[in-house]
Design a protein around this motif. Sequence first.
Motif, mmCIF file in Angstrom:
data_model
loop_
_atom_site.group_PDB
_atom_site.id
_atom_site.type_symbol
_atom_site.label_atom_id
_atom_site.label_comp_id
_atom_site.label_asym_id
_atom_site.label_seq_id
_atom_site.Cartn_x
_atom_site.Cartn_y
_atom_site.Cartn_z
ATOM 1 N N VAL A 1 0.872 -1.180 0.000
ATOM 2 C CA VAL A 1 0.000 0.000 0.000
ATOM 3 C C VAL A 1 0.908 1.228 0.000
ATOM 4 N N PRO A 2 1.251 1.752 -1.188
ATOM 5 C CA PRO A 2 2.150 2.912 -1.247
ATOM 6 C C PRO A 2 1.410 4.197 -0.918
ATOM 7 N N ILE A 3 1.939 4.944 0.034
ATOM 8 C CA ILE A 3 1.277 6.158 0.520
ATOM 9 C C ILE A 3 2.119 7.377 0.172
ATOM 10 N N ASN A 4 1.468 8.399 -0.347
ATOM 11 C CA ASN A 4 2.137 9.655 -0.648
ATOM 12 C C ASN A 4 2.795 10.198 0.623
ATOM 13 N N PRO A 5 4.124 10.418 0.623
ATOM 14 C CA PRO A 5 4.796 10.886 1.847
ATOM 15 C C PRO A 5 4.411 12.296 2.253
ATOM 16 N N MET A 6 3.618 12.990 1.432
ATOM 17 C CA MET A 6 3.145 14.324 1.809
ATOM 18 C C MET A 6 1.904 14.254 2.686
ATOM 19 N N ASN A 7 1.346 13.067 2.880
ATOM 20 C CA ASN A 7 0.147 12.925 3.702
ATOM 21 C C ASN A 7 0.442 13.183 5.175
ATOM 22 N N ARG A 8 -0.584 13.632 5.874
ATOM 23 C CA ARG A 8 -0.479 13.921 7.298
ATOM 24 C C ARG A 8 -1.361 12.955 8.091
ATOM 25 N N SER A 9 -1.309 13.068 9.416
ATOM 26 C CA SER A 9 -1.978 12.091 10.289
ATOM 27 C C SER A 9 -3.458 11.933 9.974
ATOM 28 N N LYS B 1 -2.534 14.770 -8.811
ATOM 29 C CA LYS B 1 -3.987 14.772 -8.926
ATOM 30 C C LYS B 1 -4.621 15.131 -7.584
ATOM 31 N N VAL B 2 -5.421 16.167 -7.610
ATOM 32 C CA VAL B 2 -6.111 16.638 -6.406
ATOM 33 C C VAL B 2 -7.602 16.422 -6.622
ATOM 34 N N TRP B 3 -8.209 15.705 -5.696
ATOM 35 C CA TRP B 3 -9.644 15.435 -5.799
ATOM 36 C C TRP B 3 -10.386 16.384 -4.874
ATOM 37 N N PRO B 4 -11.136 17.331 -5.448
ATOM 38 C CA PRO B 4 -11.789 18.378 -4.641
ATOM 39 C C PRO B 4 -12.624 17.846 -3.483
ATOM 40 N N ALA B 5 -13.350 16.756 -3.724
ATOM 41 C CA ALA B 5 -14.214 16.237 -2.655
ATOM 42 C C ALA B 5 -13.402 15.795 -1.440
ATOM 43 N N GLU B 6 -12.198 15.280 -1.666
ATOM 44 C CA GLU B 6 -11.342 14.867 -0.547
ATOM 45 C C GLU B 6 -10.874 16.088 0.232
ATOM 46 N N VAL B 7 -10.456 17.145 -0.486
ATOM 47 C CA VAL B 7 -10.008 18.366 0.179
ATOM 48 C C VAL B 7 -11.158 18.988 0.969
ATOM 49 N N GLU B 8 -12.339 19.011 0.367
ATOM 50 C CA GLU B 8 -13.518 19.559 1.060
ATOM 51 C C GLU B 8 -13.800 18.784 2.339
ATOM 52 N N SER B 9 -13.700 17.461 2.260
ATOM 53 C CA SER B 9 -13.971 16.619 3.427
ATOM 54 C C SER B 9 -13.022 16.951 4.574
ATOM 55 N N LEU B 10 -11.750 17.162 4.249
ATOM 56 C CA LEU B 10 -10.782 17.513 5.285
ATOM 57 C C LEU B 10 -11.035 18.923 5.827
ATOM 58 N N MET B 11 -11.433 19.841 4.951
ATOM 59 C CA MET B 11 -11.661 21.225 5.386
ATOM 60 C C MET B 11 -12.834 21.333 6.345
ATOM 61 N N TYR B 12 -13.806 20.438 6.219
ATOM 62 C CA TYR B 12 -14.972 20.494 7.107
ATOM 63 C C TYR B 12 -14.616 20.186 8.562
ATOM 64 N N ARG B 13 -13.372 19.738 8.795
ATOM 65 C CA ARG B 13 -12.934 19.530 10.178
ATOM 66 C C ARG B 13 -12.662 20.851 10.884
ATOM 67 N N HIS B 14 -12.491 21.925 10.108
ATOM 68 C CA HIS B 14 -12.234 23.238 10.710
ATOM 69 C C HIS B 14 -13.545 23.774 11.281
ATOM 70 N N PRO B 15 -13.573 24.166 12.540
ATOM 71 C CA PRO B 15 -14.828 24.595 13.174
ATOM 72 C C PRO B 15 -15.452 25.858 12.562
ATOM 73 N N ALA C 1 -1.622 16.975 2.651
ATOM 74 C CA ALA C 1 -0.428 17.051 1.822
ATOM 75 C C ALA C 1 -0.346 18.410 1.143
ATOM 76 N N ALA C 2 0.877 18.906 0.970
ATOM 77 C CA ALA C 2 1.087 20.270 0.483
ATOM 78 C C ALA C 2 0.432 20.516 -0.873
ATOM 79 N N TYR C 3 0.462 19.520 -1.752
ATOM 80 C CA TYR C 3 -0.087 19.752 -3.089
ATOM 81 C C TYR C 3 -1.613 19.869 -3.083
ATOM 82 N N LYS C 4 -2.253 19.401 -2.014
ATOM 83 C CA LYS C 4 -3.711 19.509 -1.901
ATOM 84 C C LYS C 4 -4.160 20.834 -1.282
#
Length: 558
Positions: free
Chosen positions: A100-108, A458-472, A519-522
């Motif tokens: 399972v290769p993971i982009n090293p730019m990913n965070r926790s 490749k940046v998938w907008p729905a993934e970025v949106e999902s992470l952004m919704y964690r911001h209060p 990840a920085a590119y996202k």
Amino acid sequence: MFDRHFAVWPEGLPHQLKLPETSLYSNLEISALRYPDENAIIYYDAPITYRELKQQVDALAGELQHLGVEKGDRVMLFMQNAPQFIIGYYAILRANAIVVPINPMNRSAELEHYLQDTQASVCICSQEVFPHIEPLIGHERLRHVIVAAYSDYIHPQTDLELPAEVAAPAQPLTTAGTIAWGDALGAGHQPGELLVGPDDLAVFPYSSGTTGAPKGCMHTHRSVMATCVHGAAWRSGGGREGVTLSTLPYFHVTGMQGAMNGPIFLGSCIVLMTRWDRRTAAKLIERYRVTSWTNIVTMAIDLLSDPDVESFDLSSLENIGGGGAAMPEAVSDKLFKLTGLRYIEGYGLSETIAATHINPSEKPKKQCLGIPVFDVDSRVIDVDTGKEMGVGEVGEIISRGPQIFQGYWNRPLETQKAFIEIDGERFFRTGDMGYYDEEGYFFIVDRVKRMINASGFKVWPAEVESLMYRHPAIQESCVISAPHERRGETVKACVVLAADHKGKVSEDEIIAWCKEQMAAYKVPQIVEFRDELPRSPTGKVMWRAMQEEEWADQKKEA
């Protein structure tokens, strides 16, 4: 079978190739048997022979099995390009497990998804990304993390400029469940019987889509073998005597296949870089007489932009190509003047483990995907009706061939949607809109799926949106692409703030928070606050209209 392109097929190549009925690990085993004292890897001037590579792969495979890894288990591989990535990749396969290769730019926050989805109990990582996986030890099934320091493989007399993470000495490990790379290899455990064959699962590169969460693309040893063998046969570059410069990340299928699995199948040499640096790349091409270099367009542009590039001897290059963005004609002409080579563009996806289409080296077309390669049947269909389109008619590109994935891990419904049956055959729906010309060359014009291509990432907008919704402070977010001079396009987030946060948080603060979460590119390079987002009569956010508006505004300004 689509055969319009056979008229421009490379001379001397068959239309079909018989694939080996073996595992990917067998490629390393055979090359080590044939060429034990030849260099498999040169890492910033430090050589590793095929004998040494196989010995270290087998030692790590034994350790993985000692830690409880069994056939079919998923093991995370989380690091930048380095000898340890190659060793880890093949050790996982030798342990009868799945990479399972993971982009090293990913965070926790992003890694949590991969652990939940794969239920991996072991992760192999590098020390500079270890802080992001460390808090997750004990999360889901993760119990052991093997940590590597790139500097362990550096030649002490190298005159090459090293990235900071490559030069950094190994740090002590104190966290329970962690194992130093050297201790893992030195434990003395030998792997058991090799149980996997061509139809067993081998690697899950992760893709994404409109649902937001990344999806594991299930590839067998056979499908991975396909593009590794196809690429070696299609491109010139000296065969076993060739030397490949590896600059694309190995977690991504293009780098994985063109600059790791392909050369190991041939028994040739990999000249390996952890991070891109144009001056180091030029020195390595000259020093080791590199014959083949697969890259993204922005790397080629950067190399050719070096005012001193002509001072380096690049005459050994026999093949240079890749993709990620359209190659500007002026840059293509400069490349030809400098090397006598045309930039060869290709096309593939995580679901196809790299290329399904490549331009013929003798007759490439600019800004073109190429023609279907060995055993690939590719068509263009109407998105809604499935009707096949003719020459020059735009529709969705679909393909079938030996490199097509088995489906998405744990996602049967999305797997079902990803395929369509035509003439009794199962075709993969790429989600890319395009057409083919009279000679059978394919071109891309748009995407069915939401996706932003920022310098080949490749940046998938729905993934970025999902992470952004964690911001209060964020009530709603819609991520779109915006024009960018260097990256081609970049990430923009249109944000509606929650009522009690309006005036209390800035756009820059949102961007800074995103840098910590993804990840920085996202990370959105632009954040725009809005009072509301436009919606359709059914209540759906009209992302496409917003994106078209963004690009139209930029064109007016230009």
